[in-house]
Design a protein around this motif. Sequence first.
Motif, mmCIF file in Angstrom:
data_model
loop_
_atom_site.group_PDB
_atom_site.id
_atom_site.type_symbol
_atom_site.label_atom_id
_atom_site.label_comp_id
_atom_site.label_asym_id
_atom_site.label_seq_id
_atom_site.Cartn_x
_atom_site.Cartn_y
_atom_site.Cartn_z
ATOM 1 N N GLU A 49 -40.058 8.613 -32.522
ATOM 2 C CA GLU A 49 -40.197 7.189 -32.205
ATOM 3 C C GLU A 49 -41.660 6.780 -32.130
ATOM 4 O O GLU A 49 -42.048 5.724 -32.633
ATOM 5 C CB GLU A 49 -39.492 6.870 -30.887
ATOM 6 C CG GLU A 49 -39.623 5.398 -30.484
ATOM 7 C CD GLU A 49 -38.809 5.045 -29.260
ATOM 8 O OE1 GLU A 49 -39.204 4.106 -28.544
ATOM 9 O OE2 GLU A 49 -37.772 5.696 -29.021
ATOM 10 N N SER A 50 -42.486 7.613 -31.504
ATOM 11 C CA SER A 50 -43.899 7.260 -31.391
ATOM 12 C C SER A 50 -44.580 7.266 -32.762
ATOM 13 O O SER A 50 -45.443 6.423 -33.036
ATOM 14 C CB SER A 50 -44.611 8.215 -30.442
ATOM 15 O OG SER A 50 -44.445 9.551 -30.849
ATOM 16 N N THR A 52 -43.144 6.558 -35.635
ATOM 17 C CA THR A 52 -42.715 5.329 -36.295
ATOM 18 C C THR A 52 -43.475 4.127 -35.741
ATOM 19 O O THR A 52 -43.905 3.238 -36.492
ATOM 20 C CB THR A 52 -41.198 5.118 -36.113
ATOM 21 O OG1 THR A 52 -40.500 6.270 -36.573
ATOM 22 C CG2 THR A 52 -40.722 3.888 -36.865
ATOM 23 N N GLY A 53 -43.659 4.106 -34.422
ATOM 24 C CA GLY A 53 -44.403 3.014 -33.806
ATOM 25 C C GLY A 53 -45.828 2.936 -34.300
ATOM 26 O O GLY A 53 -46.351 1.843 -34.588
ATOM 27 N N GLY A 474 -42.988 -3.118 -32.967
ATOM 28 C CA GLY A 474 -41.846 -3.182 -33.867
ATOM 29 C C GLY A 474 -42.089 -4.205 -34.946
ATOM 30 O O GLY A 474 -43.089 -4.942 -34.927
ATOM 31 N N ARG A 538 -37.337 3.533 -22.789
ATOM 32 C CA ARG A 538 -36.623 3.776 -24.040
ATOM 33 C C ARG A 538 -35.109 3.755 -23.871
ATOM 34 O O ARG A 538 -34.398 3.217 -24.725
ATOM 35 C CB ARG A 538 -37.046 5.141 -24.613
ATOM 36 C CG ARG A 538 -38.433 5.149 -25.223
ATOM 37 C CD ARG A 538 -38.829 6.555 -25.661
ATOM 38 N NE ARG A 538 -40.010 6.546 -26.513
ATOM 39 C CZ ARG A 538 -40.606 7.639 -26.989
ATOM 40 N NH1 ARG A 538 -40.112 8.835 -26.677
ATOM 41 N NH2 ARG A 538 -41.668 7.537 -27.769
ATOM 42 N N GLU A 552 -35.997 -3.948 -33.828
ATOM 43 C CA GLU A 552 -36.140 -2.511 -33.637
ATOM 44 C C GLU A 552 -37.470 -2.289 -32.909
ATOM 45 O O GLU A 552 -38.533 -2.597 -33.447
ATOM 46 C CB GLU A 552 -36.147 -1.772 -34.978
ATOM 47 C CG GLU A 552 -34.810 -1.768 -35.693
ATOM 48 C CD GLU A 552 -33.815 -0.831 -35.024
ATOM 49 O OE1 GLU A 552 -34.258 0.073 -34.287
ATOM 50 O OE2 GLU A 552 -32.595 -0.996 -35.236
ATOM 51 N N TYR A 554 -40.207 0.149 -30.632
ATOM 52 C CA TYR A 554 -40.649 1.523 -30.451
ATOM 53 C C TYR A 554 -41.711 1.580 -29.349
ATOM 54 O O TYR A 554 -42.561 0.693 -29.250
ATOM 55 C CB TYR A 554 -41.244 2.081 -31.749
ATOM 56 C CG TYR A 554 -40.366 1.837 -32.945
ATOM 57 C CD1 TYR A 554 -39.244 2.632 -33.183
ATOM 58 C CD2 TYR A 554 -40.643 0.794 -33.845
ATOM 59 C CE1 TYR A 554 -38.423 2.402 -34.282
ATOM 60 C CE2 TYR A 554 -39.840 0.562 -34.945
ATOM 61 C CZ TYR A 554 -38.728 1.361 -35.155
ATOM 62 O OH TYR A 554 -37.913 1.125 -36.223
#
Length: 778
Positions: A49-50, A52-53, A474, A538, A552, A554
């Motif tokens: 997740e991080s 992607t963020g 996001g 989260r 979405e 993050y």
Amino acid sequence: MLARLARWCFVRRRATLAIWVLSLLGIGILSNAVIGSDYSSEFEIPASESATGIAVLTEGFGEAGGGGQSASIVFRTARGVTDPEVVAAMEELFTEVAAIDGVSVTSPYSAPPVEMGGVPRINADGTIAYATLNLRSTLGQTEMMEIGEEIAAEIAALIPVVQGLQVEVGGQALSEFDPPETELIGLAFAIVILILSFGSVMAMGLPIGVALFGVGIGASLVAIISQVMGIPDFAVTLGAMLGLAVGIDYSLFIVTRFRDEVRRGLSYEEAAVLAMDTAGRAVLFAGLTVVVSLLGMLLIGLQFISGLGIGAATTVAVTMIAAVTLLPAFLGFAQERIEITRWRGIIASGFLSIALLGAGLGVHALLFAAPIAGVILLAGFAVAPLRKALPARIPKEPRTTLPYLWSRFVQAHPWSMLFIGAATLLLLAAPALSLRLGFSDEGNFAPNTTTRKAYDLLAEGFGPGFNGPLTITGEMNGMNQMGDLVALAAAVGADPGVQTVSPPLPNAMENPTAFLIQVVPTTSPQDQATVNLVERLRSEVIPAALGDSPLEVYVAGSVAISIDFTAYLSERLIIFIGVVLLVSFVLLMMVFRSILVPIKAVLMNIISIASAYGVVVAIFQWGWLKSVFGVEPAPIEPFVPMIMFAIVFGLSMDYEVFLLSRIREEWDRTRDAVGSVADGLAATARVITAAAAIMVVVFGSFLLEDNRILKLFGVGLAVAVFLDATLVRMLLVPATMALLGERNWWLPAWLDRILPRLNVEGPAPSDHLAEEPELVSN
């Protein structure tokens, strides 16, 4: 084959030495002058997740959103940071820093206000402020260090201008980092330990010479490899540390066997060949085990970790090859001189160790000893007393030595010795149960560094969580989603673990494609409460706030990255450890033709590694003896347990193979299950003790470095080697082998038939002499 290679290298020693010298010079020139090196300091974040963020931030906001690295200039004055004289001086500094190539500056005097999505840059009472330095992402570590030095020079020129103004440079990107030189301390002590243990300058010099050749060529090869794959520059330090340790280990084991065979009456050539065909086999097997253990890090799937494994494995492999080819040539040059020690050699070695100690400690006054050592060596050819040989040591009968007597004592009380050894190791391992993984930060730097002072100023002025802000980000499809984002920011701000929340900031006022929300926790980055906050955001807060919204979202930031990185490594660590243990078990079973011996070896190595983990947790996480070791308590870096396991398991297997191969050799000769253990321990104890003492000093010397991670590795590796060479080899091994007796060497007949054979004991001396043809010595 190994015997023929050893004989060729011994007889054609000049050609062998020439090949190694030309390789050292050629590869060195190739790596330094022709190809060069391209070490990567990039620490990749696994898919999470991080990650992607950060990708969303980089695409939507560029380097300002997290694509580059950042640092800060933090300043404090009781006059107030808005004092005209302070403003003029600091703005001039910011202008000069912004002129540095690759650096942009966001001044606290021109940054956007909080209500427009900015972050506070001047604290509530107006005495502390900071400017953000955005660093171009393509900058390498060397360029970062040069920028840090340039900024430090600008600040040094500014400070006398404004009285009462404190200015510090924050951020790990620009932190001071001096390449470690403490391996020279290990080398200095290695000289002393080897001479005291073996009473011969030549027996000391040969292992060190082999290790230096291996480390020199290995480091150059790693530099060349860095051009085609990502190798962190720390891999060179790790490789040098390991290469020096194993190079001395391997050579020492072979030289000791060579001296034993000479004393039994063999010629120097036959002694060298037999030593290589017995001890050399064990060295090859032990070295390959270390290499396999290090290459197991490729299973993790991260470039940073893979590069460390390949870099360290390359140096170990070259050193291992040097031990079985260059060392026979050295023995050919030395021959009878290996037993002769003259006063000039002893005195010069002492002064050389003093010079190396001075270089490692940075005490330049001690460097005077190097030229004195050279003068003494030259004077030794003219001054008769310096040419005089010391009385030769008379070797003791093996069964009268302390290791033999100790082994028989342990074998006479196996259950009590087993209990004492196992209980001690388990007690030391107990703190590992509370191991908490995470990254240290600038708050763990030495208190006198500008990096640490900047960190403390920010915590004092803006709260402990300001040094580890979270970023919620996001993708978005236009300004019509701002209502959802405002509600999200309000929900996040209502959490008791949040100090401040910035308003949602889109990357454009028209048709925005991404947003970010800055969150400052109430607790510091290393506090478990901050980890709990990230997990709560989260799993609970953000999903509840968004409801049916298509957004979405993050959570990124240093703490979020640490959580995701730890989870990634934890999943793969079990696979990595399982593969290394399985491969080692099979190899040991093939070598020693036993099931119980490999099981014991694996279990003992695991418990000694767990004990090292426990000591590391007690010192670096709990803070025991923190003033002694000069560290601040913090979580243990997620990659440390894995790298420590690879190194320590490989080194532990070295000692295991050296000891068990000699025990197996005695068992094959006598079929005495009790006597073979005591004889094997007596034959190898001095070598293992000396080698372990050198390793403990080499690794322990990293405690003198300022870098916390180097200290952590130094303590962990030194403790592991010490425990392995004492409690495991001198207590647990003889105790367990006494309890099992002949069952140590049991192997089912069906398994014996299908299992390939690996012989590390070599042939019997008589067989060896019958098989090998004579070569004409040059």
